[in-house]
Scaffold this motif. Structure first.
Motif, PDB file in Angstrom:
ATOM      1  N   UNK A  52      -4.783   0.430  17.305  1.00 23.97           N
ATOM      2  CA  UNK A  52      -4.337   1.752  16.856  1.00 23.97           C
ATOM      3  C   UNK A  52      -5.467   2.524  16.177  1.00 23.97           C
ATOM      4  N   UNK A  53      -5.521   3.808  16.440  1.00 17.31           N
ATOM      5  CA  UNK A  53      -6.501   4.685  15.798  1.00 17.31           C
ATOM      6  C   UNK A  53      -5.808   5.471  14.696  1.00 17.31           C
ATOM      7  N   UNK A  54      -6.562   6.220  13.941  1.00 17.46           N
ATOM      8  CA  UNK A  54      -6.004   7.017  12.845  1.00 17.46           C
ATOM      9  C   UNK A  54      -4.926   7.969  13.364  1.00 17.46           C
ATOM     10  N   UNK A  55      -5.139   8.521  14.547  1.00 12.19           N
ATOM     11  CA  UNK A  55      -4.166   9.449  15.135  1.00 12.19           C
ATOM     12  C   UNK A  55      -2.855   8.721  15.438  1.00 12.19           C
ATOM     13  N   UNK A  56      -2.964   7.491  15.899  1.00 11.14           N
ATOM     14  CA  UNK A  56      -1.778   6.691  16.195  1.00 11.14           C
ATOM     15  C   UNK A  56      -0.984   6.435  14.923  1.00 11.14           C
ATOM     16  N   UNK A  57      -1.686   6.023  13.872  1.00  8.90           N
ATOM     17  CA  UNK A  57      -1.032   5.780  12.590  1.00  8.90           C
ATOM     18  C   UNK A  57      -0.381   7.054  12.051  1.00  8.90           C
ATOM     19  N   UNK A  58      -1.091   8.152  12.147  1.00  7.74           N
ATOM     20  CA  UNK A  58      -0.540   9.425  11.667  1.00  7.74           C
ATOM     21  C   UNK A  58       0.732   9.798  12.422  1.00  7.74           C
ATOM     22  N   UNK A  70      11.086   6.580   4.569  1.00  9.16           N
ATOM     23  CA  UNK A  70       9.950   6.682   3.655  1.00  9.16           C
ATOM     24  C   UNK A  70       9.291   5.339   3.370  1.00  9.16           C
ATOM     25  N   UNK A  71      10.080   4.293   3.214  1.00  7.50           N
ATOM     26  CA  UNK A  71       9.500   2.975   2.912  1.00  7.50           C
ATOM     27  C   UNK A  71       8.633   2.487   4.072  1.00  7.50           C
ATOM     28  N   UNK A  72       9.104   2.703   5.289  1.00  6.27           N
ATOM     29  CA  UNK A  72       8.324   2.313   6.458  1.00  6.27           C
ATOM     30  C   UNK A  72       7.043   3.149   6.553  1.00  6.27           C
ATOM     31  N   UNK A  73       7.151   4.435   6.263  1.00  2.00           N
ATOM     32  CA  UNK A  73       5.974   5.314   6.300  1.00  2.00           C
ATOM     33  C   UNK A  73       4.937   4.848   5.283  1.00  2.00           C
ATOM     34  N   UNK A  74       5.389   4.507   4.079  1.00  6.02           N
ATOM     35  CA  UNK A  74       4.469   4.036   3.050  1.00  6.02           C
ATOM     36  C   UNK A  74       3.843   2.698   3.419  1.00  6.02           C
ATOM     37  N   UNK A  75       4.604   1.828   4.069  1.00  6.91           N
ATOM     38  CA  UNK A  75       4.059   0.536   4.497  1.00  6.91           C
ATOM     39  C   UNK A  75       2.952   0.736   5.526  1.00  6.91           C
ATOM     40  N   UNK A  76       3.141   1.666   6.451  1.00  7.30           N
ATOM     41  CA  UNK A  76       2.107   1.953   7.452  1.00  7.30           C
ATOM     42  C   UNK A  76       0.886   2.583   6.785  1.00  7.30           C
ATOM     43  N   UNK A  77       1.131   3.441   5.805  1.00  4.36           N
ATOM     44  CA  UNK A  77       0.017   4.049   5.073  1.00  4.36           C
ATOM     45  C   UNK A  77      -0.788   2.968   4.358  1.00  4.36           C
ATOM     46  N   UNK A  78      -0.113   2.000   3.757  1.00  2.39           N
ATOM     47  CA  UNK A  78      -0.803   0.892   3.100  1.00  2.39           C
ATOM     48  C   UNK A  78      -1.617   0.090   4.099  1.00  2.39           C
ATOM     49  N   UNK A  79      -1.052  -0.149   5.274  1.00  2.00           N
ATOM     50  CA  UNK A  79      -1.773  -0.872   6.325  1.00  2.00           C
ATOM     51  C   UNK A  79      -3.034  -0.118   6.732  1.00  2.00           C
ATOM     52  N   UNK A  81      -4.804   1.901   4.888  1.00  2.00           N
ATOM     53  CA  UNK A  81      -5.800   1.744   3.831  1.00  2.00           C
ATOM     54  C   UNK A  81      -6.443   0.376   3.873  1.00  2.00           C
ATOM     55  N   UNK A  82      -5.659  -0.663   4.112  1.00  2.00           N
ATOM     56  CA  UNK A  82      -6.193  -2.025   4.178  1.00  2.00           C
ATOM     57  C   UNK A  82      -7.185  -2.181   5.316  1.00  2.00           C
ATOM     58  N   UNK A  83      -6.972  -1.427   6.381  1.00  2.00           N
ATOM     59  CA  UNK A  83      -7.863  -1.498   7.532  1.00  2.00           C
ATOM     60  C   UNK A  83      -9.073  -0.586   7.376  1.00  2.00           C
TER      61      UNK A  83
END
Length: 86
Positions: A52-58, A70-79, A81-83
């Motif tokens: 996945x690229x930044x565009x995919x995550x967005x 929202x919780x799922x969105x925040x979890x993906x945002x955390x992922x 950042x970790x990457x």
């Protein structure tokens, strides 16, 4: 809906979708309120070995946000950042 139809037709013709294709379809799912389908597609692209690229995550975060997940969105945002893809 048209984006999903074209995506399915692409696969029926034996063509392999790339990360750009997945990102576009995930975005289309978000725009049509289909966050669950977006989540499924995200998992599918990872199973196919695509990165996945930044565009995919967005696109996925946006789909979750539009679906009130929202919780799922925040979890993906955390992922993200970790990457290191901030």
């Amino acid at each position: 809906e048209k984006a999903l139809e074209l995506f399915e037709e692409l696969q029926q013709r034996g063509l392999e979708p790339n990360i750009i294709t997945y990102s576009a379809v995930i975005s289309a799912c978000g725009n049509s309120g289909q966050w669950e389908k977006a989540m499924k597609l995200f998992g599918e692209l990872q199973q196919r070995g695509l990165e996945p690229e930044i565009i995919t995550y967005n696109a996925l975060i946006s789909a979750y946000e539009k679906g009130g997940q929202w919780e799922k969105a925040l979890a993906i945002f955390d992922e993200l950042q970790q990457r290191g893809l901030e």
